[in-house]
Each structure stands twice: as C-alpha cells, then as structure tokens.
Enzyme design. Structure first.
Site, PDB file in Angstrom:
ATOM      1  N   LEU A   1       0.745  -1.308   0.067  1.00 51.97           N
ATOM      2  CA  LEU A   1      -0.010  -0.184   0.124  1.00 51.97           C
ATOM      3  C   LEU A   1       0.795   1.194   0.034  1.00 51.97           C
ATOM      4  CD1 LEU A   1      -2.809  -0.880   2.691  1.00 51.97           C
ATOM      5  CD2 LEU A   1      -3.131  -0.897   0.321  1.00 51.97           C
ATOM      6  N   ASP A   2       0.360   2.300  -0.578  1.00 56.54           N
ATOM      7  CA  ASP A   2       0.984   3.611  -0.575  1.00 56.54           C
ATOM      8  C   ASP A   2       1.399   3.841   0.979  1.00 56.54           C
ATOM      9  OD1 ASP A   2       0.880   3.759  -3.266  1.00 56.54           O
ATOM     10  OD2 ASP A   2      -0.614   5.247  -3.319  1.00 56.54           O
ATOM     11  N   LEU A   3       2.450   4.662   1.178  1.00 50.87           N
ATOM     12  CA  LEU A   3       2.946   5.467   2.506  1.00 50.87           C
ATOM     13  C   LEU A   3       1.650   5.899   3.104  1.00 50.87           C
ATOM     14  CD1 LEU A   3       4.863   6.253   4.782  1.00 50.87           C
ATOM     15  CD2 LEU A   3       5.195   8.232   2.987  1.00 50.87           C
TER      16      LEU A   3
ATOM     17  N   ALA B   1      -1.534   5.822   2.570  1.00 50.67           N
ATOM     18  CA  ALA B   1      -2.560   5.032   2.621  1.00 50.67           C
ATOM     19  C   ALA B   1      -2.595   4.124   3.691  1.00 50.67           C
ATOM     20  CB  ALA B   1      -3.007   4.168   1.179  1.00 50.67           C
TER      21      ALA B   1
END
Length: 556
Positions: free
Chosen positions: A403-405, A407
């Site tokens: 997951l994105d940092l 998110a």
C-alpha cells in the site's frame, strides 16, 4: 487607497522588483529559517504573496498569457524576500516559457545567460530544422519503395500459402494412391509429381527473389541514408544540449558558482532543468542582493494532459529537476531540511493483526508506515520489517502486496514461500478482489464508472505517476459513489490492475473521476492524512480452498 489596493502589493516591472507588501508584515509573521521548498505546505507569508499573484492572474493576467488554452497551464512561483533596508516584498516567476516567451514583464528572467545562448541557439535550431526537412524528404522519397516491397512480400506470402495448400492436398492424394497402387510405374509417377511440387516452390522463390532483390537494395540504401541523418541529428542535438547546459551557471547563497551539468553528474540533467520557477527566483534574489525568506509554487491555467495539477493548488518543488539545483542554491542560507516522508514514528504495536492461521496473516497498515523499507537509515521501519521481527520463522518474501505510504488498510502476508507464491498467482490472475474506500475532494459527476488511464512514473518528479497513453502501462479502476457530504464525495474503488498510485491518479485526473482524494499531497491538496483505506480483501484460501473475505472499516 481602496480596500483592494490596501491588501495587495503594488504592481512592478522588472526594474521595480520586488513587489512590496502593503501593509508590511510584522516580524512575527516571518519564518526564522527558510522553509524547505520541498515541503507540501507553503509558509503563510509565502501563501500571502501567492494569493496576491492569484488576484492578478484572475484580473486578466492569465488571459494575456494564454494560460487557459489546452496545454497552456504553468507552474508559478513567489519568493518572499527582504531588501537591504529590511523591507519585505516578493518576486514572481513562472516555469519555462510562457506564450512562447522567456521574458515576461514583472517575472524573473531565465537562469541561463541569454547572450551566450543567443550566440549559438538560433543557428543551431535552424540547423536541426534543416535536418528535419531532409529526414522528411528522405522518408518521402523512400516511401514508394517501402510500400512496393511490403506489397510484394504480402503478395508472395499469399501465393506461398495458396501453393502450400495445393501441395498439402496433392500429398494427401499421393498417400492414398501409394496405398492403393502397388506397381513400380505408379510409384514413379507419384514421385515425379512430388518433384514437380518442389520445383514449383523453387520457381516461386526464384521469381520472388528476382523481383525483390533490387527493390530491397533501394529500400536498404534509403534506410541507411535515413539512419545517417537521424544519427547526425541526435549527435547535433547532444552537442547543442551540452552547449545550452553550459549557459547555466548556478549560484548558491554563499556565492559559490557551479555549472548545471556538474550538479547532476554523473547523470545527464533532465529536460527543463534550471527552468523551473524556484531556481529562477533564487537566482534573481541573489543577483539583486535580496535575502530569501520563503517560497511557494502553484499551478494556474489548463491542467496538463498527464494530470496531477489543479488550478490554484500548491505544490512542492520537483525533486528530479530541482533537487540537485536547489540543494546547491540554498547552501549558505539557514534553511529547513527537505522532509523525509515515512520517517515519522509509528506505534510499536502496529500493524494490527485481524486474521492469522498457519499459512498467512492479514494486518491493517496505518497511514504513514512504509510497506517495505525505503532508502536510507531513516526509512528502514516498515510493515515488512515489523512482520519479519514478529514472525522470525517465516520464510520467503512474506509481504504479498503493498500500500502507498500515505494510505491505510488491509495487507496480506505469507508465512512461507509456497503460500506467498500461491497468493501472488491469485493477484496476477486478478482473483483477489480488493475494495478501497476514499473521500474525494470535490463533487463527483455520476454515480460510478470505469477509469482506464495508462500510467508511468514521472521521471522528473518521482514518485509521482502520470497519464501516458503511449508509454504508460494499462491501468483500470472501477468506482461507485457511496455518499455525498457538502463538497466531498465518498467512493468505493475497485482496482482491476495494480499500478503505483493508480487510485490516486485515476481519482484526480480530469479524464478519470475528476476529484483528488482528500489529503493527497501529490495529486491534490495536502491534509492531515490521505483519506484512502483498503477496506476489503476477498479470495480463495490457497490451502483450505475456502472463499474468505476480510474487512476493516476506515477510521474516517
């Protein structure tokens, strides 16, 4: 003095820079140190200067600069400065050229030596244009032969396929006759027919070669001439680019001068390096003896086709083009360091586990914690590092996806290599259903749909991703509206591919949903956090074969 004029700086020409604040700001409104140009939020005094620039843009300046034309939007910058008498004002700049001009009255001039560039660039540009004309002419001259050769090859392929079909049919008949006839004379006749088929194939090949050889030789000669012209153009372009780079001498706050190529060595400077608003502003301030206090950059005008820019939104300086330049220019100036995202402390009990068996683990990643370690000691903390410490006997890569940092939400991890491989196969076959929940910063048109925008990394501003229909990788997102509150829209997002920042770009792009995710520091407006949460995972357990669903409601 009117209320409007009392809250705006007086207009200026290049000779009258800077524009001074009216009324002047109090000392308490000024930063003690120069805020990092890579920070996501500008300092309030820089925002004040930017708001004054926006009033000018709305008042007709944007129309005069043709910023609303397709592809006409630009990044603008303001630099708050103090002069030798301590008066506080600001300089203005725009990135690159505006309306085909390097010099716009009232805005900082380019960093490069205009006289030095004018000494060779017009002639060099004319030379490149002349080579382009020759390339076009050579290509046009060769086109008839290329078409004739392609038609000849197509005709030969059709004739060859027809012949092969006839020969296959004859071979079938001969096989039957050989079984039915036992006489030596009959077999000899069949052998002659077989030799005749092979002779027919040789005649066709010879006829094609005779027709093709001269044509292919002309096409090859034309291709060689074209390759030579293109190689010459590429070589001359490199020479001119190096000469252009040599016209940039970048000065630091301490007065140290460096050549542009030196700042990027051993790599090549990216296209447009040195032409962004921030380097122009700092260069002008140093030449004019002004002390930089704070910087802000914002987009104005039509959005770029690649996406990621909204009118009046503030953006940090790009690290690809401006990172090495600004690092040098700020030497000698008391300045804040560039922010390191992902280095903030996260509670020791994170990520929270919501399911575990002998094969896999499902955890909830908090916003601000990296999925995997980044570069540098400050970025070693991550979900992966914590899971390895939590499960020291686990084998294989462990984390199945990321997951994105910024998110939060569900992440799937495997305790052994076989389970990891099986889960990755499910992802590759799109047999793991993922659902995200997000709040979008805007009133979305419609109640749902599908976004298909090919994406690639922005090479000049990593880690941002941009829409690129030619070089991008396919990316597909389904979406559905869940709620509407004021100017915000809550949506469910279903990624059908797994590109970096896919949901963020597909949400923000005008050709996507058209509204960025709330708190998106890269594609929208920064906030307390990115309101994007991986809320549901559904898949067939690779060992129990049961269909499982894991859910975690977002905390927003």
């Amino acid at each position: 003095m009117t209320p409007e004029s009392s809250h705006s700086a007086r207009r200026c020409s290049l000779e009258e820079l800077p524009s001074y604040f009216v009324p002047p700001p109090a000392a308490s409104e000024l930063p003690a140190r120069f805020p990092s140009p890579f920070a996501t939020e500008p300092h309030p005094i820089a925002r004040r200067a930017a708001e004054e620039l926006q009033r000018e843009l709305r008042g007709g300046l944007a129309d005069r600069l043709a910023l609303d034309a397709p592809g006409g939007g630009k990044m603008f910058g303001v630099l708050v400065v103090a002069d030798r008498e301590g008066r506080i004002g600001y300089l203005r700049a725009c990135s690159g050229m505006v309306d085909g001009r390097w010099h716009v009255p009232g805005f900082a001039p380019p960093v490069f030596d205009v006289g030095a560039r004018d000494a060779f660039w017009p002639a060099g540009e004319h030379e490149l244009a002349a080579i382009d004309v020759r390339i076009a002419e050579q290509s046009a001259l060769a086109a008839p032969d290329r078409r004739a050769l392609a038609e000849l090859d197509d005709r030969r392929a059709a004739e060859l396929e027809a012949m092969r079909a006839r020969h296959r049919a004859r071979r079938g008949v001969r096989r039957e006759l050989r079984v039915a006839r036992a006489g030596e004379a009959d077999h000899a006749a069949l052998a002659r027919e077989s030799r005749a088929d092979r002779a027919e194939r040789r005649r066709l090949d010879a006829s094609h070669r005779a027709a093709r050889d001269a044509l292919a030789e002309r096409v090859a000669g034309a291709r060689a001439a074209l390759d030579a012209l293109e190689a010459r153009r590429a070589e001359r372009s490199r020479e001119l680019l190096h000469a252009i780079h040599a016209t940039y001498v970048v000065t630091s706050a301490a007065g140290e001068e460096r050549a542009l190529r030196e700042l990027f060595a051993p790599a090549e400077p990216p296209g447009g390096a040195g032409d962004c608003a921030a380097p122009k502003l700092l260069a002008l301030a140093y030449r004019a003896g002004l002390r930089p206090l704070a910087l802000a950059e914002l987009w104005w005008g039509a959005p770029p086709t690649t996406g990621g820019r909204r009118q009046a939104a503030y953006y940090p300086a790009c690290r690809g083009k401006c990172g090495p330049i600004l690092a040098h220019m700020l030497r000698g100036l008391a300045a804040d360091p560039a922010p390191v995202f992902g280095a903030e402390p996260i509670a020791a009990d994170e990520p929270r586990t919501i399911f575990e068996d002998r094969w896999l683990v499902v955890v909830v990643k908090p916003a601000g914690l990296l999925s995997v370690p980044g570069r540098g000691g400050a970025l070693r903390d991550s979900v992966l590092a914590r899971l390895r410490a939590r499960y020291p006997d686990a084998t294989g890569p462990v984390l199945v996806h990321r997951l994105d940092l910024d998110a939060s939400g569900l992440l799937l991890a495997a305790k052994d290599a076989d389970t990891h491989a099986a889960l990755q196969r499910l992802f590759a076959r799109q047999e793991i259903e993922k659902q995200y929940v997000a709040w979008l910063d805007g009133e979305v048109v419609g109640d749902g749909g599908v976004v298909e925008l090919a994406l690639r990394v922005d090479l000049e501003d990593r880690p941002r991703q941009i829409f690129d229909p030619t070089n991008g990788k396919p990316a597909i997102t389904e979406w559905r509206v869940l709620d509407r509150v004021g100017s915000r829209t809550k949506v469910a997002l279903f990624p059908r591919t797994g590109r970096s920042h896919q949901l963020r770009v597909h949400a923000s792009h005008p050709r996507g949903i058209g509204a960025p995710i709330v708190g998106d520091r890269l594609y929208g407006r920064p906030g307390e956090r990115l309101l994007l949460h991986a809320a549901q995972l559904t898949f067939t357990h690779p060992h129990t074969r049961a269909l499982v669903t894991f859910e975690d409601a977002p905390a927003f």
